[in-house]
Design an enzyme around this catalytic site. Structure first.
Site, PDB file in Angstrom:
ATOM      1  N   LYS A  49       0.847  -1.190   0.000  1.00 44.80           N
ATOM      2  CA  LYS A  49       0.000   0.000   0.000  1.00 44.80           C
ATOM      3  C   LYS A  49       0.883   1.240   0.000  1.00 44.80           C
ATOM      4  O   LYS A  49       1.483   1.585   1.018  1.00 44.80           O
ATOM      5  CB  LYS A  49      -0.895   0.015   1.243  1.00 44.80           C
ATOM      6  CG  LYS A  49      -2.012   1.009   1.116  1.00 44.80           C
ATOM      7  CD  LYS A  49      -2.534   1.515   2.439  1.00 44.80           C
ATOM      8  CE  LYS A  49      -1.635   2.506   3.077  1.00 44.80           C
ATOM      9  NZ  LYS A  49      -1.368   3.739   2.292  1.00 44.80           N
ATOM     10  N   GLU A 102      10.438   1.528  10.138  1.00 39.05           N
ATOM     11  CA  GLU A 102      11.313   2.674   9.846  1.00 39.05           C
ATOM     12  C   GLU A 102      10.489   3.916  10.133  1.00 39.05           C
ATOM     13  O   GLU A 102       9.627   4.291   9.331  1.00 39.05           O
ATOM     14  CB  GLU A 102      11.763   2.652   8.377  1.00 39.05           C
ATOM     15  CG  GLU A 102      12.610   1.455   8.004  1.00 39.05           C
ATOM     16  CD  GLU A 102      14.010   1.515   8.587  1.00 39.05           C
ATOM     17  OE1 GLU A 102      14.395   2.553   9.146  1.00 39.05           O
ATOM     18  OE2 GLU A 102      14.715   0.507   8.494  1.00 39.05           O
ATOM     19  N   CYS A 157      13.040  11.682   6.836  1.00 36.22           N
ATOM     20  CA  CYS A 157      13.202  11.215   8.216  1.00 36.22           C
ATOM     21  C   CYS A 157      14.626  11.491   8.685  1.00 36.22           C
ATOM     22  O   CYS A 157      14.875  11.618   9.873  1.00 36.22           O
ATOM     23  CB  CYS A 157      12.891   9.733   8.301  1.00 36.22           C
ATOM     24  SG  CYS A 157      13.814   8.775   7.092  1.00 36.22           S
ATOM     25  N   GLU A 179       9.176  16.659  14.345  1.00 40.47           N
ATOM     26  CA  GLU A 179       9.854  16.673  13.044  1.00 40.47           C
ATOM     27  C   GLU A 179       9.351  17.899  12.289  1.00 40.47           C
ATOM     28  O   GLU A 179       8.142  18.035  12.070  1.00 40.47           O
ATOM     29  CB  GLU A 179       9.453  15.439  12.233  1.00 40.47           C
ATOM     30  CG  GLU A 179      10.124  14.171  12.665  1.00 40.47           C
ATOM     31  CD  GLU A 179       9.764  13.030  11.712  1.00 40.47           C
ATOM     32  OE1 GLU A 179       8.607  12.590  11.714  1.00 40.47           O
ATOM     33  OE2 GLU A 179      10.657  12.586  10.968  1.00 40.47           O
TER      34      GLU A 179
HETATM   35  P1  NAD Z   1       2.276   8.329   7.910  1.00 41.17           P
HETATM   36  O1  NAD Z   1       2.616   7.477   9.078  1.00 41.17           O
HETATM   37  O2  NAD Z   1       1.169   9.272   8.023  1.00 41.17           O
HETATM   38  O3  NAD Z   1       1.955   7.420   6.646  1.00 41.17           O
HETATM   39  C1  NAD Z   1       2.814   6.390   6.243  1.00 41.17           C
HETATM   40  C2  NAD Z   1       1.988   5.308   5.607  1.00 41.17           C
HETATM   41  O4  NAD Z   1       1.104   4.775   6.583  1.00 41.17           O
HETATM   42  C3  NAD Z   1       1.127   5.787   4.447  1.00 41.17           C
HETATM   43  O5  NAD Z   1       1.111   4.791   3.453  1.00 41.17           O
HETATM   44  C4  NAD Z   1      -0.235   5.940   5.089  1.00 41.17           C
HETATM   45  O6  NAD Z   1      -1.294   5.763   4.184  1.00 41.17           O
HETATM   46  C5  NAD Z   1      -0.215   4.811   6.088  1.00 41.17           C
HETATM   47  N1  NAD Z   1      -1.140   4.998   7.201  1.00 41.17           N
HETATM   48  C6  NAD Z   1      -1.598   6.164   7.702  1.00 41.17           C
HETATM   49  N2  NAD Z   1      -2.458   5.916   8.712  1.00 41.17           N
HETATM   50  C7  NAD Z   1      -2.535   4.587   8.850  1.00 41.17           C
HETATM   51  C8  NAD Z   1      -3.253   3.721   9.726  1.00 41.17           C
HETATM   52  N3  NAD Z   1      -4.064   4.198  10.669  1.00 41.17           N
HETATM   53  N4  NAD Z   1      -3.084   2.396   9.592  1.00 41.17           N
HETATM   54  C9  NAD Z   1      -2.254   1.918   8.654  1.00 41.17           C
HETATM   55  N5  NAD Z   1      -1.561   2.675   7.788  1.00 41.17           N
HETATM   56  C10 NAD Z   1      -1.688   3.995   7.896  1.00 41.17           C
HETATM   57  O7  NAD Z   1       3.632   9.053   7.497  1.00 41.17           O
HETATM   58  P2  NAD Z   1       3.877  10.007   6.255  1.00 41.17           P
HETATM   59  O8  NAD Z   1       3.360  11.353   6.602  1.00 41.17           O
HETATM   60  O9  NAD Z   1       3.430   9.381   4.985  1.00 41.17           O
HETATM   61  O10 NAD Z   1       5.465  10.017   6.182  1.00 41.17           O
HETATM   62  C11 NAD Z   1       6.239  10.831   6.969  1.00 41.17           C
HETATM   63  C12 NAD Z   1       6.787  10.052   8.143  1.00 41.17           C
HETATM   64  O11 NAD Z   1       7.542   8.937   7.660  1.00 41.17           O
HETATM   65  C13 NAD Z   1       7.759  10.882   8.941  1.00 41.17           C
HETATM   66  O12 NAD Z   1       7.552  10.651  10.308  1.00 41.17           O
HETATM   67  C14 NAD Z   1       9.109  10.344   8.504  1.00 41.17           C
HETATM   68  O13 NAD Z   1      10.123  10.548   9.437  1.00 41.17           O
HETATM   69  C15 NAD Z   1       8.806   8.904   8.291  1.00 41.17           C
HETATM   70  N6  NAD Z   1       9.804   8.283   7.407  1.00 41.17           N
HETATM   71  C16 NAD Z   1      10.680   7.404   7.950  1.00 41.17           C
HETATM   72  C17 NAD Z   1      11.654   6.838   7.159  1.00 41.17           C
HETATM   73  C18 NAD Z   1      12.640   5.862   7.747  1.00 41.17           C
HETATM   74  O14 NAD Z   1      13.236   5.125   6.986  1.00 41.17           O
HETATM   75  N7  NAD Z   1      12.829   5.824   9.051  1.00 41.17           N
HETATM   76  C19 NAD Z   1      11.712   7.144   5.798  1.00 41.17           C
HETATM   77  C20 NAD Z   1      10.801   8.041   5.271  1.00 41.17           C
HETATM   78  C21 NAD Z   1       9.826   8.602   6.094  1.00 41.17           C
END
Ligand code: NAD
Length: 502
Positions: free
Chosen positions: A187, A263, A297, A394
């Site tokens: 997804k 991650e 991130c 962040e």
């Molecule tokens: P997010 O957690 O909002 O979304 C990430 C994914 O989770 C998306 O596909 C989203 O649709 C899904 N999601 C959202 N709510 C959900 C739920 N209730 N149940 C299941 N899935 C759900 O994060 P974002 O805004 O897309 O991305 C930014 C975040 O990702 C930041 O915190 C960033 O630091 C982190 N990030 C981490 C890494 C790493 O490797 N550590 C890399 C890139 C981004």
């Protein structure tokens, strides 16, 4: 700073499949619903993709589960060659993929091409790893039994990616899953599904059999993912995204004791010691802060600069930030694109206002840019207080927060190292830290004491397919890439066999 006129959507976007990809077929959601994908530079609707619900989610996971046993018996070389071919195809189609990525996510084209090259490398890396899955053999201490240790694919996997690196976060998961012999439901983030849908096309062309990778797009991630997490059919979840959602998935994973890779978010300290090479530290921060318009991130979130060099560093850094060209990432020469959505601009703007209200000074930027598009200017804040909200959040935008430490008149005082370590580690996150000093002993001491999974010493770049990417504390569990990346998708099996002696 100039604002460049919005570009028209690239033709490549119109060729991307917008349906669900299940069992090798493209099909609309059962409900027929669709949701909009918006260009953050223009606010124009680029495409309408299938909006899956629990019924579609179930069908996709049942498909993955049905293909698991057969896929697990394919040879490592067969799986490896699919990944090699996909790597080649991504490289060949780099311009098209980058154009789609820039249109849906906003990063400048040059950066999108950089991500395409980086993302493709995960397929090459895991093509190489697929044929190097190791085992072990020994005997028990009393010599009565042979111990054989082999590795098997964990089984059907749930892959969930964020919007900020739409290709690389996908290949970093799909690569090892294919190499290990796992089937998948995937997804992508609802803000940026098009790059992932394009990737499916590439994997089909590379020869990935039907049913191994199933892609589900949805505007309701909670419903789709909960269906998967509670089904009992998946054996592993690999998630990249916020710590908040990661914690929710960990709780759900407990229900079926599922393997997890997480991650999650970061709050990276960037430390400039009194003895740092200042031009090098400025270069390092330009990358660590501005890569992906600050939406990474790994982005430097808190910039700690020794008081004896803080003015020199801030002036040099602010001059570079003010010179950046902001605009539609698809336009020639743009270095800073829009943020991904309006909410992101509001969040960054509120963090800046809060820091200023608590005593920070705006050196450059700091003012909203008018619509259309979700733009925020490169911003440098100096003298940021420890009570500012951005110290604990962040920023996810092009804002550098400079926090002085140490005594301006005593650059050699080792107490400054202890002070900055305490500040840097004062966070529940621990993804990455950056450290600039020309003293090797200081670098070694600070690196050992920083509570992060990764450290950049005199560099602002740590991400590489050959390196184990991941964090400690609330930044996550497990590692992606490197020699250990494939282990996340393998279970160890130990077989005991009696040794019969005559
Ligand atoms: P997010 O957690 O909002 O979304 C990430 C994914 O989770 C998306 O596909 C989203 O649709 C899904 N999601 C959202 N709510 C959900 C739920 N209730 N149940 C299941 N899935 C759900 O994060 P974002 O805004 O897309 O991305 C930014 C975040 O990702 C930041 O915190 C960033 O630091 C982190 N990030 C981490 C890494 C790493 O490797 N550590 C890399 C890139 C981004």
């Amino acid at each position: 700073m100039t604002t460049i006129a919005p570009q028209t959507a690239p033709e490549a976007v119109s060729r991307v499949h917008t349906d669900l990809f299940v069992d090798g077929e493209w099909a609309p959601a059962a409900s027929g619903k669709r949701f909009d994908v918006v260009n953050p530079a223009t606010e124009e609707v680029l495409a309408q993709v299938a909006d899956a619900d629990a019924v579609d989610a179930r069908r996709a996971l049942e498909t993955a589960a049905a293909h698991q046993a057969e896929w697990a018996t394919t040879s490592p070389r067969f799986r490896s060659e699919i990944l090699y071919r996909a790597h080649q195809l991504i490289v060949t189609r780099a311009d098209e993929i980058a154009a789609v990525m820039t249109a849906e996510m906003g990063k400048p084209l040059a950066e999108a091409k950089g991500e395409v090259a980086y993302g493709a490398e995960f397929f090459r890396w895991f093509a190489e790893e697929a044929v190097r899955i190791g085992g072990d053999s020994t005997t028990t201490g009393d010599g009565s039994h042979r111990i054989e240790v082999t590795r098997q694919p964990v089984g059907p996997c749930i892959l969930i990616t964020p919007w900020n690196f739409p290709l690389a976060m996908a290949t970093r998961k799909i690569g090892p899953a294919v190499a290990a012999g796992c089937t998948m439901v995937f997804k992508p983030a609802e803000l940026t599904p098009l790059t992932s849908l394009l990737l499916a096309d590439i994997l089909v062309e590379a020869g990935l059999p039907a049913g191994v990778l199933n892609i589900v797009t949805t505007s309701d991630p909670s419903t789709v993912v909960t269906e998967w997490m509670e089904s009992g059919l998946a054996r592993k979840v690999s998630f990249t995204g916020s710590t908040e959602v990661g914690k929710l998935l960990l709780r759900q994973a407990a229900g079926t004791v599922m393997r997890t890779s997480m991650e999650l978010g970061g709050n990276a300290p960037f430390i400039v010691c009194a003895d740092a090479d200042i031009p090098r530290a400025v270069d390092g921060l330009m990358f660590a802060k501005m890569r992906n318009i600050g939406q990474a991130c790994t982005a430097a979130n808190r910039v700690f600069v020794h008081r004896s060099v803080v003015d020199e560093f801030t002036d040099a850094f602010a001059a570079r930030m003010s010179a950046l060209r902001v605009g539609d990432g698809a336009a020639e020469g743009v270095q800073v694109g829009p943020l991904v959505e309006r909410k992101a601009v509001e969040k960054v703007s509120a963090l800046v206002s809060d820091a200023v209200a608590k005593g920070a000074t705006v050196i450059c930027g700091g003012e909203n840019i008018s619509s259309p598009g979700f733009f925020y200017p490169p911003t440098v804040l100096s003298g940021v207080g420890l009570d500012a909200d951005l110290m604990r959040t962040e920023i996810f935008g092009p804002v550098a927060a400079i926090i002085p430490f140490g005594n301006a008149d005593r650059p050699d005082d080792p107490a400054a190292d202890d002070e900055v370590l305490a500040l840097a580690n004062d966070t529940p996150w621990g993804l990455v830290g950056y450290l600039f000093s020309q003293d090797v002993d200081r670098c070694a001491r600070l690196s050992a004491a920083l509570e992060t999974g990764m450290i950049g010493v005199n560099t602002g770049a740590v991400s590489n397919p050959a390196a184990p990417f991941g964090g400690v504390k609330e930044s996550g569990l497990g590692r992606e890439g490197g020699r250990v990346g494939i282990e996340e998708f393998l279970d160890m099996k130990y077989t005991a066999t009696p040794i019969h002696r005559r």
